[in-house]
Design a protein around this motif. Structure first.
Motif, PDB file in Angstrom:
ATOM      1  N   GLY A  44      65.517 -12.310  57.256  1.00 30.31           N
ATOM      2  CA  GLY A  44      65.967 -13.285  56.280  1.00 30.31           C
ATOM      3  C   GLY A  44      64.892 -14.299  55.995  1.00 30.31           C
ATOM      4  N   ALA A  45      65.210 -15.583  56.145  1.00 26.28           N
ATOM      5  CA  ALA A  45      64.278 -16.654  55.796  1.00 26.28           C
ATOM      6  C   ALA A  45      64.088 -17.622  56.957  1.00 26.28           C
ATOM      7  N   VAL A  46      64.123 -17.106  58.192  1.00 26.06           N
ATOM      8  CA  VAL A  46      63.980 -17.948  59.380  1.00 26.06           C
ATOM      9  C   VAL A  46      62.505 -17.990  59.787  1.00 26.06           C
ATOM     10  N   PRO A  47      61.878 -19.160  59.802  1.00 23.19           N
ATOM     11  CA  PRO A  47      60.453 -19.253  60.174  1.00 23.19           C
ATOM     12  C   PRO A  47      60.203 -18.806  61.613  1.00 23.19           C
ATOM     13  N   LEU A  48      58.993 -18.363  61.865  1.00 27.39           N
ATOM     14  CA  LEU A  48      58.623 -17.806  63.157  1.00 27.39           C
ATOM     15  C   LEU A  48      58.825 -18.786  64.308  1.00 27.39           C
ATOM     16  N   LEU A  49      58.590 -20.089  64.079  1.00 29.90           N
ATOM     17  CA  LEU A  49      58.668 -21.059  65.168  1.00 29.90           C
ATOM     18  C   LEU A  49      60.072 -21.578  65.435  1.00 29.90           C
ATOM     19  N   HIS A  50      61.020 -21.269  64.576  1.00 28.70           N
ATOM     20  CA  HIS A  50      62.367 -21.827  64.740  1.00 28.70           C
ATOM     21  C   HIS A  50      62.996 -21.375  66.059  1.00 28.70           C
ATOM     22  N   GLY A  51      63.519 -22.357  66.805  1.00 29.73           N
ATOM     23  CA  GLY A  51      64.182 -22.071  68.062  1.00 29.73           C
ATOM     24  C   GLY A  51      63.242 -21.802  69.222  1.00 29.73           C
ATOM     25  N   ARG A  52      61.937 -22.035  69.047  1.00 32.75           N
ATOM     26  CA  ARG A  52      60.962 -21.732  70.093  1.00 32.75           C
ATOM     27  C   ARG A  52      60.640 -22.957  70.937  1.00 32.75           C
ATOM     28  N   THR A  53      60.154 -22.687  72.141  1.00 34.10           N
ATOM     29  CA  THR A  53      59.620 -23.731  73.013  1.00 34.10           C
ATOM     30  C   THR A  53      58.108 -23.601  73.024  1.00 34.10           C
ATOM     31  N   ILE A  54      57.429 -24.713  72.777  1.00 37.67           N
ATOM     32  CA  ILE A  54      55.973 -24.747  72.652  1.00 37.67           C
ATOM     33  C   ILE A  54      55.407 -25.579  73.798  1.00 37.67           C
ATOM     34  N   ALA A  55      54.433 -25.016  74.496  1.00 35.75           N
ATOM     35  CA  ALA A  55      53.731 -25.755  75.545  1.00 35.75           C
ATOM     36  C   ALA A  55      52.392 -26.225  74.986  1.00 35.75           C
ATOM     37  N   ALA A  56      52.189 -27.535  74.947  1.00 35.18           N
ATOM     38  CA  ALA A  56      50.994 -28.115  74.329  1.00 35.18           C
ATOM     39  C   ALA A  56      50.108 -28.782  75.370  1.00 35.18           C
ATOM     40  N   ASP A  57      48.823 -28.801  75.082  1.00 34.99           N
ATOM     41  CA  ASP A  57      47.829 -29.432  75.947  1.00 34.99           C
ATOM     42  C   ASP A  57      47.872 -30.943  75.704  1.00 34.99           C
ATOM     43  N   LEU A  58      48.531 -31.662  76.609  1.00 37.14           N
ATOM     44  CA  LEU A  58      48.718 -33.098  76.424  1.00 37.14           C
ATOM     45  C   LEU A  58      47.386 -33.842  76.473  1.00 37.14           C
ATOM     46  N   GLY A  59      46.456 -33.383  77.294  1.00 39.07           N
ATOM     47  CA  GLY A  59      45.152 -34.032  77.356  1.00 39.07           C
ATOM     48  C   GLY A  59      44.419 -33.959  76.035  1.00 39.07           C
ATOM     49  N   ALA A  60      44.463 -32.796  75.374  1.00 37.95           N
ATOM     50  CA  ALA A  60      43.805 -32.645  74.077  1.00 37.95           C
ATOM     51  C   ALA A  60      44.482 -33.508  73.024  1.00 37.95           C
ATOM     52  N   LEU A  61      45.800 -33.608  73.105  1.00 32.23           N
ATOM     53  CA  LEU A  61      46.523 -34.451  72.144  1.00 32.23           C
ATOM     54  C   LEU A  61      46.182 -35.927  72.350  1.00 32.23           C
ATOM     55  N   ARG A  62      46.050 -36.352  73.590  1.00 29.19           N
ATOM     56  CA  ARG A  62      45.659 -37.741  73.867  1.00 29.19           C
ATOM     57  C   ARG A  62      44.263 -38.017  73.314  1.00 29.19           C
ATOM     58  N   GLN A  63      43.368 -37.056  73.495  1.00 26.92           N
ATOM     59  CA  GLN A  63      42.012 -37.210  72.976  1.00 26.92           C
ATOM     60  C   GLN A  63      42.030 -37.381  71.452  1.00 26.92           C
ATOM     61  N   LEU A  64      42.785 -36.521  70.764  1.00 30.98           N
ATOM     62  CA  LEU A  64      42.850 -36.592  69.305  1.00 30.98           C
ATOM     63  C   LEU A  64      43.556 -37.863  68.851  1.00 30.98           C
TER      64      LEU A  64
ATOM     65  N   ALA B 217      51.849 -13.225  66.470  1.00 32.73           N
ATOM     66  CA  ALA B 217      51.858 -12.025  65.652  1.00 32.73           C
ATOM     67  C   ALA B 217      52.051 -12.422  64.199  1.00 32.73           C
ATOM     68  N   PRO B 218      51.259 -11.884  63.290  1.00 32.44           N
ATOM     69  CA  PRO B 218      51.359 -12.291  61.887  1.00 32.44           C
ATOM     70  C   PRO B 218      52.685 -11.913  61.267  1.00 32.44           C
ATOM     71  N   VAL B 219      53.165 -12.769  60.391  1.00 31.77           N
ATOM     72  CA  VAL B 219      54.357 -12.470  59.616  1.00 31.77           C
ATOM     73  C   VAL B 219      53.903 -11.751  58.354  1.00 31.77           C
ATOM     74  N   SER B 220      54.360 -10.567  58.134  1.00 28.07           N
ATOM     75  CA  SER B 220      53.931  -9.799  56.971  1.00 28.07           C
ATOM     76  C   SER B 220      54.382 -10.480  55.696  1.00 28.07           C
ATOM     77  N   PRO B 221      53.439 -10.864  54.822  1.00 25.26           N
ATOM     78  CA  PRO B 221      53.825 -11.520  53.571  1.00 25.26           C
ATOM     79  C   PRO B 221      54.739 -10.665  52.707  1.00 25.26           C
ATOM     80  N   THR B 222      54.672  -9.334  52.877  1.00 23.84           N
ATOM     81  CA  THR B 222      55.525  -8.470  52.070  1.00 23.84           C
ATOM     82  C   THR B 222      56.985  -8.577  52.479  1.00 23.84           C
ATOM     83  N   HIS B 223      57.233  -9.131  53.666  1.00 16.73           N
ATOM     84  CA  HIS B 223      58.598  -9.281  54.148  1.00 16.73           C
ATOM     85  C   HIS B 223      59.106 -10.721  54.024  1.00 16.73           C
ATOM     86  N   TRP B 224      58.349 -11.557  53.379  1.00 18.62           N
ATOM     87  CA  TRP B 224      58.733 -12.976  53.291  1.00 18.62           C
ATOM     88  C   TRP B 224      58.922 -13.354  51.834  1.00 18.62           C
ATOM     89  N   ARG B 225      60.119 -13.843  51.506  1.00 17.63           N
ATOM     90  CA  ARG B 225      60.412 -14.135  50.114  1.00 17.63           C
ATOM     91  C   ARG B 225      60.693 -15.603  49.867  1.00 17.63           C
TER      92      ARG B 225
END
Length: 290
Positions: free
Chosen positions: A53-73, A152-160
């Motif tokens: 359907g039209a559900v983005p790849l990141l929806h409902g996911r848990t992301i682990a981020a590098d807090l040190g890099a974020l503090r630097q930025l 993994a790439p989302v195939s543009p042919t499957h995204w409307r």
């Protein structure tokens, strides 16, 4: 990437109005390019599923981020804002330096376009809501770009849908690629691109050619134009390209064509706010993730 960063820095030197964003984008891209294959963020669950359907790849996911890099930025970005004389930037700089701003919460709020959380974080700083939102959007760039590159790439042919198949953002701009002039929408947050039909509004789906159109500077209509929809009053800046632009090029061209945004606003056209899908993600510290 280095060439784009240099162009952003040059833009900042000659345009005081665009300087804060140009330098902030340059800082985010510099961090992204310096990681040498080490992702600033990873998905804790499988990234190999293609959503239906039209559900983005990141929806409902848990992301682990590098807090040190974020503090630097965050430190570099707020220091640049202070340098450019942005009101209340020093307050935000102190909050980051003294670790009084919850950066993971800020990135999560920015990724999800959670306005209530952004306002709460700003109130705790205290700093202007808009300034905190800008910092959040800058911090989100390397996080989302890293996830888009390593998932993994989302195939543009499957995204409307008209919004990004990875992070749900509305397109920053569109490309007419190559001799075939295929229409590709591009996301400035994560750098993703996806094919989209000509003569269809990405924001409301209107495909009535009588209610669609464009405006352009005389003689440039084949290389640079603003496509408009009279149904939703949305617009998207569109450029002829030989191939896909890098994420840095997307951000750079968006900034250097701000005059097109001003003309669109004068004609009562606008980019939609928020996201195209009610994205929900959770961001945790990478070193604390199981």
């Amino acid at each position: 990437m280095s060439a784009v960063i240099e162009k952003l820095e040059q833009l900042a030197e000659r345009d005081a109005v665009l300087a804060p964003l140009a330098r902030s984008y340059a800082a985010a891209l510099r961090l992204l390019s310096s990681l040498s294959g080490t992702a600033i963020a990873v998905l804790l669950d499988s990234a190999d599923r293609l959503t239906s359907g039209a559900v983005p790849l990141l929806h409902g996911r848990t992301i682990a981020a590098d807090l040190g890099a974020l503090r630097q930025l965050a430190g570099e970005t707020t220091a640049l804002l202070v340098r450019d004389g942005i009101p209340e930037a020093s307050t935000l700089y102190e909050a980051v330096a003294r670790d009084r701003l919850a950066l993971l919460e800020l990135v999560q709020a920015a990724v999800c376009a959670d306005q209530a959380s952004l306002e709460r974080l700003a109130a705790a700083t205290p700093a202007a809501d808009q300034l905190v939102a800008v910092l959040g959007s800058v911090l989100a760039i390397p996080v989302l770009a890293g996830l888009a590159r390593n998932s993994a790439p989302v195939s543009p042919t499957h995204w409307r849908a008209g919004y990004c198949p990875v992070c749900a953002a509305w397109p920053t701009l569109a490309e007419f690629r190559g001799l075939e002039r295929e229409r590709w929408l591009r996301c400035g947050r994560c750098g993703s691109g996806w094919r989209f039909p000509h003569q269809e509004c990405p924001f409301c789906g209107n495909s009535d050619h009588r209610r669609l159109g464009y405006f352009a500077e005389e003689g440039k209509q084949d290389s640079q134009r603003v496509e408009i929809c009279q149904e939703c009053r949305g617009y998207v800046k569109t450029f002829a390209t030989l191939g896909p632009w890098s994420q840095g090029e997307i951000l750079l061209h968006d900034l250097t064509t701000v005059e097109l945004d001003l003309v669109a606003a004068e004609r009562d056209y606008r980019r939609p706010g928020g996201l195209g899908y009610p994205l929900a993600v959770q961001i945790v510290a990478r070193d604390l993730a199981a």
